[in-house]
Design an enzyme around this catalytic site. Sequence first.
Site, PDB file in Angstrom:
ATOM      1  N   TYR A   1       0.880  -1.167   0.000  1.00  0.00           N
ATOM      2  CA  TYR A   1       0.000   0.000   0.000  1.00  0.00           C
ATOM      3  C   TYR A   1       0.917   1.216   0.000  1.00  0.00           C
ATOM      4  O   TYR A   1       1.706   1.393   0.934  1.00  0.00           O
ATOM      5  CB  TYR A   1      -0.871   0.056   1.257  1.00  0.00           C
ATOM      6  CG  TYR A   1      -2.057  -0.863   1.278  1.00  0.00           C
ATOM      7  CD1 TYR A   1      -3.105  -0.704   0.387  1.00  0.00           C
ATOM      8  CD2 TYR A   1      -2.158  -1.873   2.237  1.00  0.00           C
ATOM      9  CE1 TYR A   1      -4.214  -1.538   0.428  1.00  0.00           C
ATOM     10  CE2 TYR A   1      -3.255  -2.706   2.295  1.00  0.00           C
ATOM     11  CZ  TYR A   1      -4.277  -2.533   1.390  1.00  0.00           C
ATOM     12  OH  TYR A   1      -5.366  -3.356   1.440  1.00  0.00           O
TER      13      TYR A   1
ATOM     14  N   ASP B   1      -6.676  -0.603  -5.881  1.00  0.00           N
ATOM     15  CA  ASP B   1      -8.141  -0.544  -5.900  1.00  0.00           C
ATOM     16  C   ASP B   1      -8.732   0.007  -4.605  1.00  0.00           C
ATOM     17  O   ASP B   1      -9.949   0.020  -4.439  1.00  0.00           O
ATOM     18  CB  ASP B   1      -8.741  -1.916  -6.208  1.00  0.00           C
ATOM     19  CG  ASP B   1      -8.319  -2.985  -5.210  1.00  0.00           C
ATOM     20  OD1 ASP B   1      -7.633  -2.650  -4.226  1.00  0.00           O
ATOM     21  OD2 ASP B   1      -8.659  -4.168  -5.422  1.00  0.00           O
TER      22      ASP B   1
ATOM     23  N   HIS C   1     -11.097  -5.880  -4.572  1.00  0.00           N
ATOM     24  CA  HIS C   1     -10.735  -5.931  -3.158  1.00  0.00           C
ATOM     25  C   HIS C   1     -11.724  -6.775  -2.361  1.00  0.00           C
ATOM     26  O   HIS C   1     -12.069  -6.468  -1.222  1.00  0.00           O
ATOM     27  CB  HIS C   1     -10.658  -4.514  -2.575  1.00  0.00           C
ATOM     28  CG  HIS C   1      -9.578  -4.355  -1.542  1.00  0.00           C
ATOM     29  ND1 HIS C   1      -8.258  -4.189  -1.870  1.00  0.00           N
ATOM     30  CD2 HIS C   1      -9.613  -4.347  -0.186  1.00  0.00           C
ATOM     31  CE1 HIS C   1      -7.530  -4.079  -0.772  1.00  0.00           C
ATOM     32  NE2 HIS C   1      -8.325  -4.186   0.261  1.00  0.00           N
TER      33      HIS C   1
END
Length: 471
Positions: free
Chosen positions: A233, A261, A351
Site C-alpha cells: 500500500y 483498488d 478488493h
Amino acid sequence: MAAVDVRELATHNSRDSCWLAINGIVWDVTAFVSEHPGGANLILKVAGKDATEQYETFHSPELVEETLGLDARKGIIDSASIPPVDKQSELKRQERTSPLLSSMVSVNDFEGVAEKTMTPAAWAYVSSGADDEISTRENGRIYQKVFLRGRVLRKVGSVDCSTEILGCKSALPIYTSPVGLAKLVHPSGECAIAAADGKEGIIQVVNTVSSMPIEAIMDARVSKDQTIFWQLYADKDLQKSETFVRRVEKAGVKAIWLTVDSPVVGNRERDERSKSAAVIEEDLETTVDTPQGVGIAKANTGFINADIEWATIEWLRGVTKLPLVIKGVQSVEDAVMAFDHGIDGIVLSNHGGRSQDTAQPPLLTLLEINHYAPHILDKHMQVFVDGGIRRGTDIIKALALGATAVGIGRPVLYSMSGGYGEYGVRRMIQILRNELQTNMAFIGAKNVREIARGMVNTRRLEKLMIGSVRL
C-alpha cells in the site's frame, strides 16, 4: 530508564492520563489518544494495562517508537507483574468448540467454523464487505454463470497442477492473497500461512498491514527457496514506502504487488458496527464534529496514499528491480494501460467487495479482456484473478479465460480460525488441490496448459459485458 510499578501503571487509565505497557516498556499515550486513527476507545480499553497483545495484533513492534518518540517512554516494567492474557486458554476454547479438522471437506465449511469461533470484531473485519455487500456476494456467484465443456478420451490418469507465477514454481495455480492482521484469527498470524504454503508448495503474498514483521514471516518458511511476494500500500509519504521496499527486498521477497483498488477505505458497515459496540465513552459534540471510522479496517489503513497514479509506477520502478504486479485492476481499459506500461502482472480484483459496492466481479473483467483485448493474455504480462474462488471448478474457469493463477483470500483466515492455524490452511489448500485435479480430469486437461477457452461456456456471462470499449 526508571522502573514503573504495576500499581502506578493502573492509575493512568483515562483520557486525561493514559499509559500503556508494550513489551516491558511503559508509554505515555495521553497526547496520542485523540489522534489515534481508529478512535480513542481502542486505546482507552487497555489504558493502565499491558497492551502488548492488542498492539502487536495490528502493528509492527518498531512502530510505537516511530509514532510516539522516545520522550513518551515513562520507564520499564516487569511484564510478569501485570495480570497476563491467557492466549492458550482462548485457543483451547476454540479447539473444543470446533469440529474435527478432518470433517472439513469443502472450503465453505471453514466459514461456518470461523463465524462461530472468531471474536465478533475479528469476524466483522474479515467477512465484511462494503455497503450492502453486493460485490462480495457476486464475486462468488458469477462463477455459477459459466459452464464447463469437458472433453473425453484424453488420457488423464495423471494430472499435473503445477505452474509458474512470475517465473517462480508453484505446485498449484493458486496463491494465498495478502490478507492482513492474521493474528486476529490465530496467534501465529501470517507465519502460520507461510509455513502452510511452504509445505503445500504454493506462494504467499504478504500484506503491508500484516500483524507479523516480514522478517518473522520469512523465518517461518519451510526452506530458504520458498517464494514470498509482498503487497504494497503506497504511503502518503512515499519515502516511507521506499524504506519499506528496501526492507522487504533485504528480507528476500521476490516481487512487489502494488494495490491500487483502495485509494480510500470502503464503507464496511459491519466492521464499523462491531467497533462502535465497544465504545466505553462518547462525547456527542466530538462525534459529529470530527466524524471518523472506528472499524478495524479504517484504524489500520489511514496511511494509504490516494494520489498515486500511473507516474507512480515509474517511481516504483526506480526504487526496485523486482517484478511488479498491479493489484486491483477492474476494467479492460486499465488492463491495457498496465500492459502498455510493461507491468509484469495484474490482479483483477475489486478488493473482495470490501472497497466499492456494486463494483463488477473480477471474472467478468477477465471475460471482457478476452473479448476486447485478447492480445494482452500472453507471456509478457501475467493475469491473476482474486475474489470469490471457493471451488476447484472456479479455478478452472478463470484459467480457461486466460488467468495464470488465482488468489485465495478470506478462506485463508477462515481456515486458520477455531484453533486450526497452519493445519487449517493446509487442509484448505489440499481440498482445492483435490477438487482441481478431479475436475481437470473431467474436462480432459492433464496439465494446466491444456485448460483452454473452449472448455467453458460463457454465454450467460456475456450478457453482462459492457457493450463497447474505447482502447
